[in-house]
Design a protein around this motif. Sequence first.
Motif, PDB file in Angstrom:
ATOM      1  N   ARG A  88      51.160 101.055   6.511  1.00 43.27           N
ATOM      2  CA  ARG A  88      50.027 100.135   6.392  1.00 43.27           C
ATOM      3  C   ARG A  88      50.169  99.277   5.136  1.00 43.27           C
ATOM      4  NH1 ARG A  88      45.476  99.297   3.736  1.00 43.27           N
ATOM      5  NH2 ARG A  88      43.858  98.161   4.850  1.00 43.27           N
ATOM      6  N   GLU A  98      47.187  93.992   9.328  1.00 38.91           N
ATOM      7  CA  GLU A  98      46.867  95.405   9.467  1.00 38.91           C
ATOM      8  C   GLU A  98      47.773  95.998  10.551  1.00 38.91           C
ATOM      9  OE1 GLU A  98      44.798  97.432   7.826  1.00 38.91           O
ATOM     10  OE2 GLU A  98      44.133  95.863   6.456  1.00 38.91           O
ATOM     11  N   ARG A 104      47.450 102.548  14.725  1.00 41.64           N
ATOM     12  CA  ARG A 104      46.018 102.857  14.561  1.00 41.64           C
ATOM     13  C   ARG A 104      45.581 103.964  15.515  1.00 41.64           C
ATOM     14  NH1 ARG A 104      45.248  97.344  15.272  1.00 41.64           N
ATOM     15  NH2 ARG A 104      44.041  97.876  17.130  1.00 41.64           N
ATOM     16  N   HIS A 107      46.883 107.291  14.384  1.00 44.45           N
ATOM     17  CA  HIS A 107      46.098 107.704  13.215  1.00 44.45           C
ATOM     18  C   HIS A 107      44.772 108.311  13.662  1.00 44.45           C
ATOM     19  CE1 HIS A 107      43.622 106.790   9.487  1.00 44.45           C
ATOM     20  NE2 HIS A 107      44.577 107.582   9.050  1.00 44.45           N
ATOM     21  N   GLN A 108      44.114 107.676  14.625  1.00 50.68           N
ATOM     22  CA  GLN A 108      42.835 108.200  15.129  1.00 50.68           C
ATOM     23  C   GLN A 108      43.024 109.545  15.826  1.00 50.68           C
ATOM     24  OE1 GLN A 108      40.076 107.682  14.318  1.00 50.68           O
ATOM     25  NE2 GLN A 108      39.696 105.576  13.900  1.00 50.68           N
TER      26      GLN A 108
END
Length: 130
Positions: A88, A98, A104, A107-108
């Motif tokens: 990131r 981003e 993403r 990561h979640q």
Amino acid sequence: MRGPPLSGVAGQWLPSTAGAYMEEERLSALEEHAAAVLEAGRARDTIRDLTSLVVEHPLRERAASLRMTALHRSGRRGDALTVFRDPRRHLVQELGVEPGSILRDTHQEVLSDRAHRPPESVRPLPGLVR
């Protein structure tokens, strides 16, 4: 073989025109191999290779995502969450963007502790993984 593709070829035309394409194909193949190892339920077997790939190519979001998944599936959730920061930072500092959805979303998944683990009975075909 070490070094950039076609580095031993005389002249500059072939390395400069085909080299970047061949390097991208090589990196994509490494990512595909790691994904197959993960799907086979052998997350620990790919962490070292993915770590090297992410260190050498910090802007490759798929490689970072695969590394996060491998760490998470190996019971190293904290390390997996830490992995998100470096790609990131590189993306924001070097490109002004981003992370994309693949990084993403991974990561979640790690944040919510959802590990997609294949059944233990799944084993890779001989010769496909080291």
